[in-house]
Structures are given as C-alpha cells and as structure tokens.
Write a protein that holds these residues in place. Structure first.
Motif, PDB file in Angstrom:
ATOM      1  N   GLU A 191       1.053  -1.404   0.137  1.00 28.28           N
ATOM      2  CA  GLU A 191       0.059  -0.282  -0.009  1.00 28.28           C
ATOM      3  C   GLU A 191       0.431   1.388   0.316  1.00 28.28           C
ATOM      4  O   GLU A 191       0.677   2.102  -0.973  1.00 28.28           O
ATOM      5  CB  GLU A 191      -0.595   0.138   1.275  1.00 28.28           C
ATOM      6  N   GLU A 192       1.852   1.411   0.831  1.00 29.69           N
ATOM      7  CA  GLU A 192       2.691   1.908   0.465  1.00 29.69           C
ATOM      8  C   GLU A 192       3.508   2.708  -0.557  1.00 29.69           C
ATOM      9  O   GLU A 192       3.898   3.735  -0.879  1.00 29.69           O
ATOM     10  CB  GLU A 192       3.704   2.344   1.844  1.00 29.69           C
ATOM     11  N   LEU A 193       4.171   1.492  -0.745  1.00 29.64           N
ATOM     12  CA  LEU A 193       5.122   1.621  -2.100  1.00 29.64           C
ATOM     13  C   LEU A 193       4.534   2.236  -3.716  1.00 29.64           C
ATOM     14  O   LEU A 193       4.571   2.750  -3.893  1.00 29.64           O
ATOM     15  CB  LEU A 193       5.305   0.441  -2.689  1.00 29.64           C
ATOM     16  N   VAL A 244       8.423  -8.255  -5.089  1.00 37.15           N
ATOM     17  CA  VAL A 244       8.693  -8.488  -4.264  1.00 37.15           C
ATOM     18  C   VAL A 244       8.353  -7.763  -2.168  1.00 37.15           C
ATOM     19  O   VAL A 244       7.250  -8.320  -1.458  1.00 37.15           O
ATOM     20  CB  VAL A 244      10.674  -7.962  -3.704  1.00 37.15           C
ATOM     21  N   MET A 245       7.886  -6.972  -2.891  1.00 39.96           N
ATOM     22  CA  MET A 245       6.893  -5.715  -1.575  1.00 39.96           C
ATOM     23  C   MET A 245       5.554  -6.557  -2.058  1.00 39.96           C
ATOM     24  O   MET A 245       5.168  -7.236  -0.142  1.00 39.96           O
ATOM     25  CB  MET A 245       6.444  -4.683  -2.144  1.00 39.96           C
ATOM     26  N   ARG A 246       4.785  -7.254  -2.966  1.00 41.37           N
ATOM     27  CA  ARG A 246       3.043  -7.940  -2.700  1.00 41.37           C
ATOM     28  C   ARG A 246       3.879  -8.679  -1.828  1.00 41.37           C
ATOM     29  O   ARG A 246       2.808  -9.941  -1.192  1.00 41.37           O
ATOM     30  CB  ARG A 246       2.580  -8.289  -3.945  1.00 41.37           C
ATOM     31  N   MET A 247       4.838  -9.752  -2.301  1.00 39.43           N
ATOM     32  CA  MET A 247       5.791 -11.268  -1.634  1.00 39.43           C
ATOM     33  C   MET A 247       4.975 -11.284  -0.059  1.00 39.43           C
ATOM     34  O   MET A 247       4.331 -11.970   0.730  1.00 39.43           O
ATOM     35  CB  MET A 247       6.246 -12.010  -2.171  1.00 39.43           C
ATOM     36  N   MET A 248       6.455 -10.337   0.076  1.00 41.52           N
ATOM     37  CA  MET A 248       6.381 -10.042   1.425  1.00 41.52           C
ATOM     38  C   MET A 248       5.179  -9.622   2.807  1.00 41.52           C
ATOM     39  O   MET A 248       5.239 -10.193   3.607  1.00 41.52           O
ATOM     40  CB  MET A 248       7.407  -8.750   1.918  1.00 41.52           C
ATOM     41  N   THR A 249       4.614  -8.703   1.405  1.00 43.37           N
ATOM     42  CA  THR A 249       3.122  -8.358   2.634  1.00 43.37           C
ATOM     43  C   THR A 249       2.192  -9.298   2.551  1.00 43.37           C
ATOM     44  O   THR A 249       1.035  -9.513   3.855  1.00 43.37           O
ATOM     45  CB  THR A 249       2.169  -7.080   1.911  1.00 43.37           C
ATOM     46  N   GLU A 250       1.883 -10.212   1.565  1.00 46.85           N
ATOM     47  CA  GLU A 250       0.789 -11.103   1.891  1.00 46.85           C
ATOM     48  C   GLU A 250       1.384 -12.417   2.962  1.00 46.85           C
ATOM     49  O   GLU A 250       0.572 -12.969   3.150  1.00 46.85           O
ATOM     50  CB  GLU A 250       1.255 -12.135   0.052  1.00 46.85           C
ATOM     51  N   ILE A 251       3.001 -12.657   2.597  1.00 41.15           N
ATOM     52  CA  ILE A 251       3.909 -13.601   3.593  1.00 41.15           C
ATOM     53  C   ILE A 251       3.228 -12.699   5.613  1.00 41.15           C
ATOM     54  O   ILE A 251       3.020 -13.746   5.860  1.00 41.15           O
ATOM     55  CB  ILE A 251       5.381 -13.668   3.772  1.00 41.15           C
ATOM     56  N   ARG A 252       3.322 -11.875   5.587  1.00 42.95           N
ATOM     57  CA  ARG A 252       3.447 -11.261   7.105  1.00 42.95           C
ATOM     58  C   ARG A 252       1.799 -11.158   7.222  1.00 42.95           C
ATOM     59  O   ARG A 252       1.443 -11.741   8.313  1.00 42.95           O
ATOM     60  CB  ARG A 252       3.591  -9.672   7.013  1.00 42.95           C
ATOM     61  N   LYS A 253       0.948 -11.015   6.007  1.00 38.51           N
ATOM     62  CA  LYS A 253      -0.436 -11.166   6.306  1.00 38.51           C
ATOM     63  C   LYS A 253      -0.688 -12.528   6.642  1.00 38.51           C
ATOM     64  O   LYS A 253      -1.680 -12.885   7.787  1.00 38.51           O
ATOM     65  CB  LYS A 253      -1.006 -10.692   5.431  1.00 38.51           C
ATOM     66  N   GLN A 254      -0.083 -13.381   6.256  1.00 34.42           N
ATOM     67  CA  GLN A 254      -0.425 -14.871   6.805  1.00 34.42           C
ATOM     68  C   GLN A 254       0.130 -15.311   8.041  1.00 34.42           C
ATOM     69  O   GLN A 254      -0.816 -15.989   8.673  1.00 34.42           O
ATOM     70  CB  GLN A 254       0.933 -16.250   5.701  1.00 34.42           C
ATOM     71  N   TRP A 255       1.232 -14.624   8.459  1.00 35.72           N
ATOM     72  CA  TRP A 255       2.261 -14.432   9.944  1.00 35.72           C
ATOM     73  C   TRP A 255       0.853 -14.257  10.862  1.00 35.72           C
ATOM     74  O   TRP A 255       1.099 -13.799  12.051  1.00 35.72           O
ATOM     75  CB  TRP A 255       3.011 -14.813   9.404  1.00 35.72           C
ATOM     76  N   GLY A 256       0.824 -12.885  10.540  1.00 33.90           N
ATOM     77  CA  GLY A 256      -0.348 -11.771  11.322  1.00 33.90           C
ATOM     78  C   GLY A 256       0.474 -11.023  11.400  1.00 33.90           C
ATOM     79  O   GLY A 256       0.302 -10.278  13.115  1.00 33.90           O
ATOM     80  N   LEU A 257       1.953 -10.552  11.094  1.00 35.02           N
ATOM     81  CA  LEU A 257       2.739 -10.006  10.885  1.00 35.02           C
ATOM     82  C   LEU A 257       2.254  -8.271  11.201  1.00 35.02           C
ATOM     83  O   LEU A 257       2.245  -8.281  10.136  1.00 35.02           O
ATOM     84  CB  LEU A 257       4.231  -9.632  11.229  1.00 35.02           C
ATOM     85  N   THR A 258       2.121  -7.491  11.779  1.00 37.71           N
ATOM     86  CA  THR A 258       1.796  -5.646  11.729  1.00 37.71           C
ATOM     87  C   THR A 258       2.720  -5.577  12.240  1.00 37.71           C
ATOM     88  O   THR A 258       3.592  -5.744  13.467  1.00 37.71           O
ATOM     89  CB  THR A 258       0.565  -5.630  11.771  1.00 37.71           C
ATOM     90  N   TYR A 259       3.227  -4.479  12.076  1.00 43.21           N
ATOM     91  CA  TYR A 259       3.923  -3.217  12.925  1.00 43.21           C
ATOM     92  C   TYR A 259       2.883  -1.626  12.659  1.00 43.21           C
ATOM     93  O   TYR A 259       1.659  -2.134  12.535  1.00 43.21           O
ATOM     94  CB  TYR A 259       5.438  -2.853  11.584  1.00 43.21           C
ATOM     95  N   PRO A 260       3.532  -1.051  14.404  1.00 48.46           N
ATOM     96  CA  PRO A 260       2.821   0.221  14.649  1.00 48.46           C
ATOM     97  C   PRO A 260       1.556   0.821  14.088  1.00 48.46           C
ATOM     98  O   PRO A 260       0.771   1.401  13.936  1.00 48.46           O
ATOM     99  CB  PRO A 260       3.477   0.424  15.492  1.00 48.46           C
ATOM    100  N   GLU A 261       3.078   0.811  12.700  1.00 53.00           N
ATOM    101  CA  GLU A 261       2.096   2.295  11.501  1.00 53.00           C
ATOM    102  C   GLU A 261       1.120   1.934  10.968  1.00 53.00           C
ATOM    103  O   GLU A 261       0.374   2.352  10.638  1.00 53.00           O
ATOM    104  CB  GLU A 261       3.048   2.456  10.184  1.00 53.00           C
ATOM    105  N   GLU A 262       1.100   0.352  10.830  1.00 52.25           N
ATOM    106  CA  GLU A 262      -0.377  -0.088   9.971  1.00 52.25           C
ATOM    107  C   GLU A 262      -1.644  -0.943  11.073  1.00 52.25           C
ATOM    108  O   GLU A 262      -2.610  -0.988  10.277  1.00 52.25           O
ATOM    109  CB  GLU A 262       0.353  -1.780   9.414  1.00 52.25           C
ATOM    110  N   GLU A 263      -1.116   0.075  12.192  1.00 55.66           N
ATOM    111  CA  GLU A 263      -2.428  -0.286  13.250  1.00 55.66           C
ATOM    112  C   GLU A 263      -3.285   0.413  13.414  1.00 55.66           C
ATOM    113  O   GLU A 263      -3.219   1.910  12.936  1.00 55.66           O
ATOM    114  CB  GLU A 263      -1.777  -0.693  14.620  1.00 55.66           C
TER     115      GLU A 263
END
Length: 322
Positions: free
Chosen positions: A100-102, A303-322
């Motif tokens: 989204e940021e990219l 690559v950013m799309r892949m990393m975003t999808e992978i983190r979504k699978q993990w349920g890993l977010t950063y404070p800026e995304e919450e």
C-alpha cells in the motif's frame, strides 16, 4: 553528474560517499536526525552542504537525487516529501513497509515525473547481468527450482533494531528482501502461490522463516531465513541442463555453473563486491537520464507484494499499520 544528498549518516551513507569518491564526485549534501553526526560526516567526505532538515533538502532546486538510508518504517514519510518536491529517490531496502505504501509512492513519482527506486544491489551487480545473458541464451535450459539461504547471527538483544517491532525489525524485511529479490530476478513471472512457516522472537517480529513459492509456470523457490543462526548467503538456481551456485549473493561477484550431463563446471566472474554501491549509483544516474527500467521497480513491486502477503499469513503487523 547529478547532485546527490544522503538522508542518513549510517553504514550505507558512508559506503555511498565512498562510491561517489571512486567515481570522482562528491555528495552534494547530507541531512541527519542528529546535526553533529551530519557535520562530522560532511567533514570526513568533503560534503559542501549540511542541511538542517529534510524539508530544506526538498526545497533546494540544485538537489537531483536523494538517497534515503533511515530505518524502514520512516521511509514513506521521506518518500512523500521528496517525490512531491520533484526529487528522484533511491531508497534503502525495504523501500516501504507494505504494498500500500509502495503504491502511494509510485503514484507520487508518476505524478511528479521522477524516478523512484529501491537500493537493491542484486539488480545492479554485473555478475547477475552476465548470468541472465546465459539464461536468456538457453545455455542452462529451463528453470526448475531456486533455493535461497540467508542467516545472520544477531545478539539476542530485544532492543536492537533487528528485533524491534517499533523499528520494523524482523528477518523478512531485513534479509528476506535480498533472497526474494534474487528469486524474482530469475523467475519468469511473479509467484502466485506462497506457503510459509515462521518462528517469532519474544518481541513479536519474525526471527526465523521458511518460505515456499511457485509461479504460474510451476517454477519453484524455497527461502530459509534466520536472524539468530548463521547460514551461508547462498543462492542456487537449478535448471534442467545445469545448476548455478552463488555465495555471498547480495553483493556477488562469482557464480559456479555445474552442467548436468557430464558434471563439468564453469566459473563466471564479473564486477566486484567492493563496488556494489558504485553500480547502484551508475544505474540510478542512467535511470534519470532516460532509462528508468534499469532500476527494476517492477521487481521491487512484486517483492513487496510477496512480503506483504507473507506477513498477512503470519498475522505480523507493525505499529504504523495498526
């Protein structure tokens, strides 16, 4: 030659200043959160302008390119200002936190007619350009599997940036981005199937991960990452006629090809690890002179799309995304 400004004074900024010197040029300016560091940096490399704020950099009409090497989670704030001011930007990896940021940054670059790129050495090292020529010529046959390893041994200090969730820490954004960029460079298209496993650090960021990828052509890739167990930085490309091994791949200079039929090997050498940033600078200047495709922003986007999808699978977010 373009006028470059470094936003940040860390390890990468020092390498950038040294790369400039190798090319017989100097940084036009520097800006940093702590002014004393910027002044010391400018003195060390003979940089003529020490800016007091990022806004001041953006307002200077003489500035052509800004190199951003601040923590990942601050990139988007700087990208917004720089791109809106009509500055070309080369930004440290990971370029943003998520797709989204990219997308927002890419839209701004398009609106203002400037080049936006990620400082991903893999896309600029001569060895990869040579290897791609061999692949494209069909010498190695069809690509089947890519295997990537990257393991760092970081002290188990939960306050340092590698494990710090407030600084967008974790293996994926810090070292995984290299492995996935390598994968994307050699796959014929972006993976559309992704499976993964993750082990979290006590702070909640990804400490270790295994990732399995496949694209529509059924080319596959596996990626193994760790922030607390050393592994060789090894890339292995398996084709039906040969396999290619690449050590220290983020800034590789040598590849070994082993041919399947008779087992004979061939060594490819091109470029030098020590000149990694020189190649980035040269390609960026080529990009602003009218060849933006050399910066491979389409790969950065995948690559950013892949990393975003992978983190979504993990349920890993950063404070800026919450």
């Amino acid at each position: 030659m373009a006028n470059w400004v470094s936003a940040g004074c860390g390890v990468i900024a020092n390498e950038l200043a040294q790369a400039m010197e190798k090319r017989g040029q100097k940084l036009y300016g520097v800006v940093n959160r702590t002014q004393e560091k910027a002044v010391a940096f400018a003195k060390k490399y003979g940089v003529q302008n020490v800016f007091t704020s990022f806004e001041e950099v953006c307002a200077d009409p003489a500035v052509d390119i800004i190199y951003i090497s601040t923590p990942h989670n601050t990139h988007i704030q700087f990208l917004r200002k720089a791109l809106a001011a009509g500055k070309h930007v080369l930004c440290e990896k990971s370029i943003t936190l998520n797709s989204e940021e990219l997308e927002e940054a890419m839209q701004l670059a398009k609106e203002h007619g400037v080049v936006l790129a990620e400082a991903m050495t893999i896309y600029h090292m001569p060895i990869y350009k040579e290897l791609l020529k061999r692949v494209d010529a069909g010498d190695l046959g069809e690509l089947r599997v890519i295997q990537m390893n990257f393991g760092s041994y970081k002290e188990y200090d939960m306050k340092n940036r590698f494990f710090n969730r407030n600084l967008a820490g974790g293996a994926l954004l810090d070292i995984g981005v290299y492995a996935l960029s390598f994968v994307r460079m050699f796959l014929s298209s972006c993976p559309d199937q992704i499976a993964s496993q993750v082990k979290f650090a006590p702070t909640g960021v990804d400490e270790q991960a295994g990732i399995l990828l496949m694209n529509p052509k059924k080319e596959m890739a596996t990626v193994t990452l760790s922030l607390h167990a050393k592994q060789p930085k090894r890339g292995m490309l398996s084709f039906d006629k040969a396999y290619v091994e690449m050590y220290e791949y983020p800034r590789g200079q040598k590849a070994v090809i082993t041919y399947t039929e008779d087992g004979h090997t061939e060594e490819l050498r091109a470029g030098a690890t020590a000149d990694a940033l020189v190649y980035e600078v040269e390609d960026m200047e080529r990009a602003i002179a009218g060849q933006p495709e050399v910066m491979k922003l389409n790969y950065t986007e995948d690559v950013m799309r892949m990393m975003t999808e992978i983190r979504k699978q993990w349920g890993l977010t950063y404070p800026e995304e919450e």
